[in-house]
Design a protein around this motif. Structure first.
Motif, PDB file in Angstrom:
ATOM      1  N   GLN A  40      66.303  10.740 -17.082  1.00 39.60           N
ATOM      2  CA  GLN A  40      66.219   9.643 -16.111  1.00 39.60           C
ATOM      3  C   GLN A  40      65.214   9.957 -15.002  1.00 39.60           C
ATOM      4  OE1 GLN A  40      70.357   9.249 -15.044  1.00 39.60           O
ATOM      5  NE2 GLN A  40      70.732   7.708 -16.613  1.00 39.60           N
ATOM      6  N   LEU A  41      65.068  11.218 -14.667  1.00 37.89           N
ATOM      7  CA  LEU A  41      64.105  11.621 -13.642  1.00 37.89           C
ATOM      8  C   LEU A  41      62.681  11.603 -14.181  1.00 37.89           C
ATOM      9  CD1 LEU A  41      63.462  12.885 -10.831  1.00 37.89           C
ATOM     10  CD2 LEU A  41      63.760  15.105 -11.938  1.00 37.89           C
ATOM     11  N   ALA A  42      62.482  12.179 -15.355  1.00 36.97           N
ATOM     12  CA  ALA A  42      61.128  12.386 -15.876  1.00 36.97           C
ATOM     13  C   ALA A  42      60.557  11.178 -16.618  1.00 36.97           C
ATOM     14  CB  ALA A  42      61.119  13.599 -16.800  1.00 36.97           C
ATOM     15  N   LEU A  43      61.384  10.400 -17.253  1.00 33.29           N
ATOM     16  CA  LEU A  43      60.887   9.300 -18.089  1.00 33.29           C
ATOM     17  C   LEU A  43      60.051   8.279 -17.311  1.00 33.29           C
ATOM     18  CD1 LEU A  43      60.804   8.230 -20.967  1.00 33.29           C
ATOM     19  CD2 LEU A  43      62.940   7.018 -20.500  1.00 33.29           C
ATOM     20  N   PRO A  44      60.481   7.817 -16.145  1.00 31.38           N
ATOM     21  CA  PRO A  44      59.637   6.860 -15.409  1.00 31.38           C
ATOM     22  C   PRO A  44      58.264   7.437 -15.059  1.00 31.38           C
ATOM     23  CG  PRO A  44      61.861   6.856 -14.516  1.00 31.38           C
ATOM     24  CD  PRO A  44      61.777   8.007 -15.475  1.00 31.38           C
ATOM     25  N   LEU A  45      58.208   8.706 -14.710  1.00 34.87           N
ATOM     26  CA  LEU A  45      56.922   9.332 -14.405  1.00 34.87           C
ATOM     27  C   LEU A  45      56.030   9.376 -15.632  1.00 34.87           C
ATOM     28  CD1 LEU A  45      58.172  12.266 -12.157  1.00 34.87           C
ATOM     29  CD2 LEU A  45      56.989  10.204 -11.401  1.00 34.87           C
ATOM     30  N   ALA A  46      56.611   9.761 -16.760  1.00 33.55           N
ATOM     31  CA  ALA A  46      55.833   9.823 -17.998  1.00 33.55           C
ATOM     32  C   ALA A  46      55.353   8.435 -18.414  1.00 33.55           C
ATOM     33  CB  ALA A  46      56.675  10.451 -19.110  1.00 33.55           C
ATOM     34  N   GLU A  47      56.197   7.414 -18.232  1.00 33.12           N
ATOM     35  CA  GLU A  47      55.812   6.049 -18.592  1.00 33.12           C
ATOM     36  C   GLU A  47      54.633   5.549 -17.750  1.00 33.12           C
ATOM     37  OE1 GLU A  47      60.033   4.223 -20.194  1.00 33.12           O
ATOM     38  OE2 GLU A  47      59.633   4.181 -18.048  1.00 33.12           O
ATOM     39  N   MET A  48      54.535   6.035 -16.521  1.00 34.90           N
ATOM     40  CA  MET A  48      53.428   5.644 -15.642  1.00 34.90           C
ATOM     41  C   MET A  48      52.189   6.503 -15.870  1.00 34.90           C
ATOM     42  SD  MET A  48      55.242   4.673 -12.024  1.00 34.90           S
ATOM     43  CE  MET A  48      56.198   6.171 -11.862  1.00 34.90           C
TER      44      MET A  48
END
Length: 97
Positions: A40-48
């Motif tokens: 949940q922490l890393a996925l949004p960053l990776a998606e961006m």
């Protein structure tokens, strides 16, 4: 009733799993919950399209904290002593921390 979770199996190197287990024990949660929180922490960053530079994030957080401490100590010294208590309450309320 529809399930809100999907079960998936992943393999990780033994040292990574041991670190996950250590976090789980420290925080009193399951290894699955640790993995869920990390995703949940890393996925949004990776998606961006952002890489995750943990050292840089920590340095920025510490720098911000020091700058804020300096400003507050100068501008509102009487309020500084209880600020961490207010921050902890807000973290618990808004982030479940």
């Amino acid at each position: 009733m529809a399930r809100t979770m999907k079960t998936a199996g992943f393999s990780v190197p033994v040292p990574v799993f041991e670190r996950v287990q250590a976090l789980a024990q420290r925080d009193g949660i399951s290894p699955t919950a640790v993995i869920r929180q990390l995703v949940q922490l890393a996925l949004p960053l990776a998606e961006m399209g952002h890489g995750i530079d943990i050292t840089r994030l920590i340095v920025l957080a510490e720098k911000f904290d020091l700058q804020l401490d300096t400003l507050l100590a100068k501008l509102a010294p009487d309020e500084v002593k209880d600020l961490h208590v207010v921050a902890q309450r807000r973290a618990a309320k808004h982030h479940g921390a």
